[in-house]
Design an enzyme around this catalytic site. Structure first.
Site, PDB file in Angstrom:
ATOM      1  N   GLU A  42      -8.242 -15.106 -18.235  1.00 27.09           N
ATOM      2  CA  GLU A  42      -8.517 -14.291 -17.053  1.00 27.09           C
ATOM      3  C   GLU A  42      -9.927 -13.711 -17.057  1.00 27.09           C
ATOM      4  O   GLU A  42     -10.351 -13.116 -16.082  1.00 27.09           O
ATOM      5  CB  GLU A  42      -7.503 -13.132 -16.985  1.00 27.09           C
ATOM      6  CG  GLU A  42      -6.084 -13.579 -16.706  1.00 27.09           C
ATOM      7  CD  GLU A  42      -5.935 -14.209 -15.334  1.00 27.09           C
ATOM      8  OE1 GLU A  42      -6.407 -13.622 -14.350  1.00 27.09           O
ATOM      9  OE2 GLU A  42      -5.369 -15.298 -15.257  1.00 27.09           O
ATOM     10  N   VAL A  67     -10.673 -10.142   7.124  1.00 29.19           N
ATOM     11  CA  VAL A  67     -10.331  -8.712   7.203  1.00 29.19           C
ATOM     12  C   VAL A  67      -9.074  -8.536   8.044  1.00 29.19           C
ATOM     13  O   VAL A  67      -8.982  -9.114   9.126  1.00 29.19           O
ATOM     14  CB  VAL A  67     -11.498  -7.913   7.813  1.00 29.19           C
ATOM     15  CG1 VAL A  67     -11.095  -6.459   8.012  1.00 29.19           C
ATOM     16  CG2 VAL A  67     -12.721  -8.011   6.918  1.00 29.19           C
ATOM     17  N   HIS A 114     -14.233  -6.556  -1.873  1.00 30.56           N
ATOM     18  CA  HIS A 114     -12.846  -6.443  -2.327  1.00 30.56           C
ATOM     19  C   HIS A 114     -11.900  -7.193  -1.393  1.00 30.56           C
ATOM     20  O   HIS A 114     -10.995  -7.905  -1.840  1.00 30.56           O
ATOM     21  CB  HIS A 114     -12.465  -4.965  -2.404  1.00 30.56           C
ATOM     22  CG  HIS A 114     -11.083  -4.712  -2.919  1.00 30.56           C
ATOM     23  ND1 HIS A 114     -10.684  -5.074  -4.190  1.00 30.56           N
ATOM     24  CD2 HIS A 114      -9.993  -4.145  -2.335  1.00 30.56           C
ATOM     25  CE1 HIS A 114      -9.417  -4.735  -4.360  1.00 30.56           C
ATOM     26  NE2 HIS A 114      -8.978  -4.178  -3.253  1.00 30.56           N
ATOM     27  N   ASP A 167     -15.703  -2.138  -6.796  1.00 31.92           N
ATOM     28  CA  ASP A 167     -14.533  -1.266  -6.745  1.00 31.92           C
ATOM     29  C   ASP A 167     -14.015  -1.095  -8.170  1.00 31.92           C
ATOM     30  O   ASP A 167     -13.396  -2.000  -8.720  1.00 31.92           O
ATOM     31  CB  ASP A 167     -13.472  -1.908  -5.848  1.00 31.92           C
ATOM     32  CG  ASP A 167     -12.194  -1.085  -5.787  1.00 31.92           C
ATOM     33  OD1 ASP A 167     -12.183   0.039  -6.312  1.00 31.92           O
ATOM     34  OD2 ASP A 167     -11.205  -1.569  -5.216  1.00 31.92           O
ATOM     35  N   ASP A 225     -16.879  -8.296  -6.409  1.00 29.44           N
ATOM     36  CA  ASP A 225     -15.520  -8.159  -6.932  1.00 29.44           C
ATOM     37  C   ASP A 225     -15.229  -9.407  -7.743  1.00 29.44           C
ATOM     38  O   ASP A 225     -15.628 -10.507  -7.361  1.00 29.44           O
ATOM     39  CB  ASP A 225     -14.490  -8.009  -5.816  1.00 29.44           C
ATOM     40  CG  ASP A 225     -13.223  -7.302  -6.306  1.00 29.44           C
ATOM     41  OD1 ASP A 225     -12.747  -7.674  -7.402  1.00 29.44           O
ATOM     42  OD2 ASP A 225     -12.713  -6.410  -5.626  1.00 29.44           O
TER      43      ASP A 225
END
Length: 770
Positions: free
Chosen positions: A596, A770, A745, A628, A558
């Site tokens: 970015e 998590v 992610h 993702d 990610d």
């Protein structure tokens, strides 16, 4: 096994498709045009029939003559079939709208059968999103029912009509803020623009611009005497104290994301995801927005019955699906009490029963953890904290305190002591065991208002004083339902900055998930789920897959570009081996970047080097790399670079979780639609909701710096399905996303939210974030 399932698509009559298409080149940049005066690019789109404007400023139109005051030149005439498939779909969608079948019209029809509903300061409005998919040379309209949550107050009212408060509000909510233009019948949603380096919102205090956009709405949408009176009644006279907010379209599907527009705080309302709201309100809203497959299907059928046109079919389409075989469900291996690796089916238990033996039940076999991190083994004592939200009733606080103590005893007596004694017997073949974790009577109980900044600071100060000289702590937190997910995140992040891993248990669970035989304890499976989650956060893993992938490694990535005190972070990578065992979690630290974007050559080179630090060489290996969302062109170039530099064969595909396609059946299955595969890897156990498939598309084989595109095979689908079994956040539930993508992610979000990066924990698979 094959089956037929109804989906939220209707076939489009081919008579809508034009024979000829005209292509024009637009010379003036829409963004520059907007800065000068206004909206000629938008007028072009609204006042001409059948217009699509691509990212390179090509105009694709069904008309030979354009009414447009800007500079453009005709480039040629082509047949419709010569257009790219995505432009064909966009043009068909535009033509549907011009024939009275648009999101605005279908949303009005939907609200005949499902009314908007108010929840406190928020209004939930059922709406329709539309898109077009080409499948087997036919076009299908995708009709997706959504629920928009919006403020009951305008943005200008929310900030007390104060420009400074407005800027602060936009800064505070910049990650997730969306603004809906409620003075337009289209109710379009926009995302505010922010400065590249200062991250401040782009505001314009020019009163002429404010007046222009205020009058624009009146002239365009409220241009009769009666409508003008209604406009002034709803919104009042223009407030020249307000700045105009530069914004871009929130939807990347329907419009070019680079187009900008000015918004007036007086005419917009913030929209929200339920996760952004206080949890008691969020729970009510989520309950309202969940629709069973049959409920969604019935609403769509009601809408179609009201459509007075033969341009689309009046019935929903069916599609052939492949059911997932039952034998793939329980493909995991565990360690028995002798330390041997065995299929879980051999022990005659399910994944949800991994820890049932800890209740001293002879019915269930003892299952040792598959692996315990070396870092965890070496810790002799872990401080234990019980943190109680003072907003909870006293009896709930007492129950939580006692329950958390019992959970700790389970960890100490059943897990630590018994595992160690069993491990000693098994040491001849396996190094397995937990450290002696001495929690007995040493836990610190802290009671504070977790809904206030002051209360959170007080918790942190008390925990900090007990953590001096300690490597790792563990906190069980009892929190009221009213806490928002942002507060949860803040508490967990601040505690981990002190090396304290936390487990939050909310009020609903503490009140409603009691054991039916012993009301002084939580339900047995809830207890074991909490233990499973806590031990996973501590890096203890109980199983691997009873399955081998045709890859050396599977890596989820990610991208999360941001400047941190320890350097510039590009994102995260999570590595699993060919048997589904999580090997390493690493932050990708790269050189200073501009804006970015991230230099993906550097990103992937750093990823390879980072794994090499842990003696994991990717040279001459075959890897499956997933993320993702869509693999961008920039990322594809980076993968070509490392495939050539390190002789790596990379297999990758898009894994897209947010899309509008829904299948009205609650079963594990997959189907082909429009050149993509839609996979439903989980079955909903809750009473409400429609399963959301993940979309798999654009498989690429990248080798020796070259890219070969291939179709997604049945084996690819089964590989992705098996990867969703690796859920360390629940002892029984399935995941929607494949595990490498899910955890990459989650870790990238932790990086964005300023979580402390503990590489020694990550290297051993601690899932503390998590």
């Amino acid at each position: 096994m094959k089956a037929k399932v109804v989906i939220n698509l209707v076939k489009i009559n081919k008579k809508i498709i034009p024979d000829k298409i005209y292509v024009y080149r637009l010379f003036n940049d829409p963004e520059e045009e907007l800065q000068k005066e206004g909206y000629s690019i938008y007028r072009l789109a609204y006042e001409n029939v059948g217009i699509v404007i691509d990212p390179e400023n090509l105009i694709i139109a069904t008309t030979k003559e354009l009414e447009y005051e800007g500079e453009f030149i005709p480039e040629g005439e082509i047949s419709f079939s010569e257009l790219r498939n995505d432009y064909q779909s966009k043009l068909v969608l535009r033509l549907l709208k011009e024939n009275g079948i648009g999101e605005y019209e279908l949303s009005k029809l939907l609200r005949k059968f499902r009314k908007p509903k108010t929840f406190g300061d928020y209004k939930v409005i059922p709406s329709v999103e539309m898109s077009v998919i080409k499948h087997d040379e036919d076009f299908y309209l995708v009709i997706h029912i959504i629920h928009q949550i919006q403020s009951m107050k305008t943005l200008w009212e929310l900030v007390n009509k104060d420009p400074k408060e407005l800027e602060e509000f936009l800064m505070t909510h910049k990650e997730n803020l969306m603004l809906k233009d409620i003075a337009s019948p289209l109710k379009t949603v926009y995302k505010p623009c922010f400065e590249e380096y200062t991250k401040k919102p782009k505001l314009d205090h020019n009163q002429e611009i404010v007046k222009y956009w205020y009058n624009y709405h009146i002239e365009r949408y409220w241009n009769t005497p009666e409508a003008k009176l209604e406009f002034y009644r709803k919104f009042g006279q223009v407030d020249l104290k307000q700045p105009a907010i530069l914004a871009k379209f929130a939807s990347k599907i329907k419009k070019n994301k680079n187009y900008k527009i000015y918004l007036l705080p007086q005419l917009v309302v913030p929209t929200y995801n339920a996760e952004q709201l206080e949890s008691d309100v969020a729970k009510e809203i989520l309950e309202y927005t969940k629709l069973m497959p049959e409920e969604r299907k019935e609403l769509l059928e009601n809408i179609l019955a009201e459509v007075d046109s033969d341009i689309i079919d009046k019935s929903l389409s069916e599609i052939e699906v492949e059911k997932i075989a039952q034998e793939l469900e329980n493909k995991i291996r565990v360690r028995d009490d002798k330390g041997n690796s065995v299929p879980i089916s051999q022990l005659n238990v399910q994944k949800s029963q991994l820890l049932l033996w800890t209740n001293y039940s002879r019915k269930y076999p003892v299952i040792l953890p598959y692996e315990v991190p070396e870092k965890f083994r070496k810790i002799r004592e872990i401080p234990m904290f019980i943190i109680l939200d003072s907003g909870l009733l006293a009896d709930i606080q007492n129950f939580a305190t006692n329950e958390f103590r019992e959970l700790v005893k389970s960890m100490y007596y059943s897990l630590a002591k018994k595992y160690n004694s069993l491990a000693k017997k098994a040491r001849s073949t396996n190094e397995i065991g937990l450290p002696f974790l001495d929690f007995r009577g040493k836990e610190k109980v802290i009671t504070e208002d977790l809904n206030s900044d002051k209360g959170i600071i007080e918790v942190v100060e008390q925990v900090s004083s007990f953590m001096k000289g300690k490597e790792l702590g563990l906190a069980f937190i009892a929190a009221r339902n009213k806490l928002s997910s942002e507060k949860f995140e803040e508490i967990k992040r601040r505690l981990f900055n002190l090396n304290v891993i936390s487990q939050v248990v909310n009020e609903d669970t503490l009140k409603n998930k009691r054991d039916k035989y012993d009301r002084n304890r939580l339900d047995l499976f809830v207890r074991h789920n909490l233990l499973f989650q806590v031990l996973s956060k501590l890096g203890v893993k109980y199983y691997v897959l009873d399955y081998r992938f045709n890859y050396d490694y599977i890596i989820g990535i990610d991208v999360a570009p941001m400047k941190r005190s320890e350097g510039y972070i590009g994102g995260s990578a999570v590595m699993f081996d060919s048997q589904g065992y999580i090997r390493k979690i690493v932050p990708i630290k790269i050189g200073e970047q501009r804006g970015e974007s991230v230099d993906m050559n550097e990103f992937f080179k750093e990823m390879v080097d980072k794994f090499k630090e842990f003696n994991i060489k990717l040279d001459n290996k075959k890897i499956l790399l997933l993320r993702d969302g869509r693999i961008t062109n920039n990322e594809e170039e980076g993968l070509k670079y490392i495939s050539e530099m390190f002789d790596i064969e990379v297999v990758t595909m898009d894994v897209i979780k947010n899309h509008p396609v829904r299948a009205f059946a609650n079963m594990k299955m997959y189907f082909n639609l429009g050149g993509a595969i839609y996979l439903i890897p989980h079955k909903l156990k809750q009473a409400k909701g429609t399963p959301i498939p993940i979309k798999l598309a654009k498989k690429r084989i990248i080798k020796n710096g070259k890219v070969e595109k291939q179709s997604i095979t049945r084996q690819d689908v089964l590989d992705i399905f098996i990867l969703t079994r690796l859920n360390y956040g629940s002892i029984s539930a399935d995941m929607r996303l494949p595990a490498p993508v899910h955890y990459a992610h989650k870790f990238a979000n932790a990086i964005r939210n300023e979580w402390k990066i503990k590489e020694e924990f990550l290297a051993e698979g601690f899932l503390y974030f998590v």
